[in-house]
Design a protein around this motif. Structure first.
Motif, mmCIF file in Angstrom:
data_model
loop_
_atom_site.group_PDB
_atom_site.id
_atom_site.type_symbol
_atom_site.label_atom_id
_atom_site.label_comp_id
_atom_site.label_asym_id
_atom_site.label_seq_id
_atom_site.Cartn_x
_atom_site.Cartn_y
_atom_site.Cartn_z
ATOM 1 N N ARG A 1 -4.742 6.181 1.679
ATOM 2 C CA ARG A 1 -3.707 6.993 1.011
ATOM 3 C C ARG A 1 -4.311 8.257 0.424
ATOM 4 O O ARG A 1 -3.736 9.348 0.541
ATOM 5 C CB ARG A 1 -3.043 6.204 -0.114
ATOM 6 C CG ARG A 1 -1.985 5.241 0.338
ATOM 7 C CD ARG A 1 -1.229 4.631 -0.846
ATOM 8 N NE ARG A 1 -0.571 5.644 -1.665
ATOM 9 C CZ ARG A 1 -0.170 5.439 -2.910
ATOM 10 N NH1 ARG A 1 -0.347 4.256 -3.488
ATOM 11 N NH2 ARG A 1 0.421 6.401 -3.590
ATOM 12 N N PRO B 1 1.502 14.460 -4.422
ATOM 13 C CA PRO B 1 0.470 13.768 -3.640
ATOM 14 C C PRO B 1 -0.912 14.411 -3.695
ATOM 15 O O PRO B 1 -1.910 13.701 -3.835
ATOM 16 C CB PRO B 1 1.027 13.795 -2.218
ATOM 17 C CG PRO B 1 2.500 13.833 -2.404
ATOM 18 C CD PRO B 1 2.716 14.675 -3.640
ATOM 19 N N ALA B 2 -0.991 15.730 -3.618
ATOM 20 C CA ALA B 2 -2.310 16.378 -3.644
ATOM 21 C C ALA B 2 -3.026 16.136 -4.971
ATOM 22 O O ALA B 2 -4.250 16.036 -5.012
ATOM 23 C CB ALA B 2 -2.184 17.876 -3.374
ATOM 24 N N GLY C 1 -5.050 10.773 3.158
ATOM 25 C CA GLY C 1 -3.822 11.354 3.691
ATOM 26 C C GLY C 1 -3.180 12.366 2.755
ATOM 27 O O GLY C 1 -2.551 13.323 3.205
ATOM 28 N N ASP C 2 -3.342 12.163 1.457
ATOM 29 C CA ASP C 2 -2.727 13.048 0.464
ATOM 30 C C ASP C 2 -3.667 14.146 -0.021
ATOM 31 O O ASP C 2 -3.246 15.029 -0.760
ATOM 32 C CB ASP C 2 -2.272 12.243 -0.762
ATOM 33 C CG ASP C 2 -1.113 11.312 -0.462
ATOM 34 O OD1 ASP C 2 -0.497 11.447 0.614
ATOM 35 O OD2 ASP C 2 -0.839 10.432 -1.307
ATOM 36 N N SER D 1 -4.136 12.273 -5.140
ATOM 37 C CA SER D 1 -5.207 11.882 -4.222
ATOM 38 C C SER D 1 -6.506 11.562 -4.960
ATOM 39 O O SER D 1 -7.174 10.577 -4.657
ATOM 40 C CB SER D 1 -5.448 12.994 -3.200
ATOM 41 O OG SER D 1 -6.560 12.694 -2.403
ATOM 42 N N GLY E 1 -5.743 17.206 -1.034
ATOM 43 C CA GLY E 1 -5.505 18.635 -0.963
ATOM 44 C C GLY E 1 -6.796 19.438 -0.950
ATOM 45 O O GLY E 1 -6.771 20.646 -0.767
ATOM 46 N N ASP F 1 1.294 7.806 -8.235
ATOM 47 C CA ASP F 1 2.647 7.799 -7.668
ATOM 48 C C ASP F 1 3.594 8.737 -8.412
ATOM 49 O O ASP F 1 4.609 9.151 -7.856
ATOM 50 C CB ASP F 1 3.224 6.383 -7.676
ATOM 51 C CG ASP F 1 2.530 5.462 -6.682
ATOM 52 O OD1 ASP F 1 1.896 5.969 -5.730
ATOM 53 O OD2 ASP F 1 2.615 4.230 -6.869
#
Length: 126
Positions: A45, A16-17, A48-49, A20, A51, A12
């Motif tokens: 999650r 995000p990449a 979705g994140d 992941s 990369g 967090d």
């Protein structure tokens, strides 16, 4: 668990990449602790994140293993179909996704009453 909380808190705190991969490890850790719902949440999650293709593969395979744990054979077999070509593509760079896809395939095959198919898969791979 403490380790899972550390992974998710760190994920967090970074882009995000980058997070992941941590969420993917968290999904695997949750699976090992039989926290299936949490594993699915973290894998979703992570996907979705993601990369990279590698991070997407890890997330999908974690979701597939959670499907096996829930007895959802068709969902697990669908994940095998989605991930196997990509896992083979990155095999030299990272053999772990291919190993996980192979394990997922064998679990899903056995769960689905296709033990011969699982055995044949590993015979071809050997």
């Amino acid at each position: 668990s403490v380790a899972l909380r550390i992974l998710t808190d760190t994920a967090d705190a970074v882009p995000p990449a980058d997070g992941s991969e941590l969420l993917g490890y968290g999904a695997e850790l949750a699976l090992a602790g039989l926290r299936i719902d949490e594993a699915v949440h973290l894998a979703t999650r992570a996907y979705g994140d993601a990369g990279t293709q590698r991070d997407r593969l890890h997330a999908l395979v974690s979701a597939g293993l959670a499907a096996v744990a829930r007895g959802q054979t068709s969902a697990a077999r669908a994940v095998v179909g989605l991930t196997l070509p990509s896992a083979v593509q990155v095999l030299e760079e990272d053999p772990l996704p291919a190993l996980y896809v192979a394990l997922l395939h064998s679990y899903a095959s056995v769960l689905g009453g296709r033990i011969d198919e699982a055995a044949a898969f590993f015979e071809r791979a050997a």
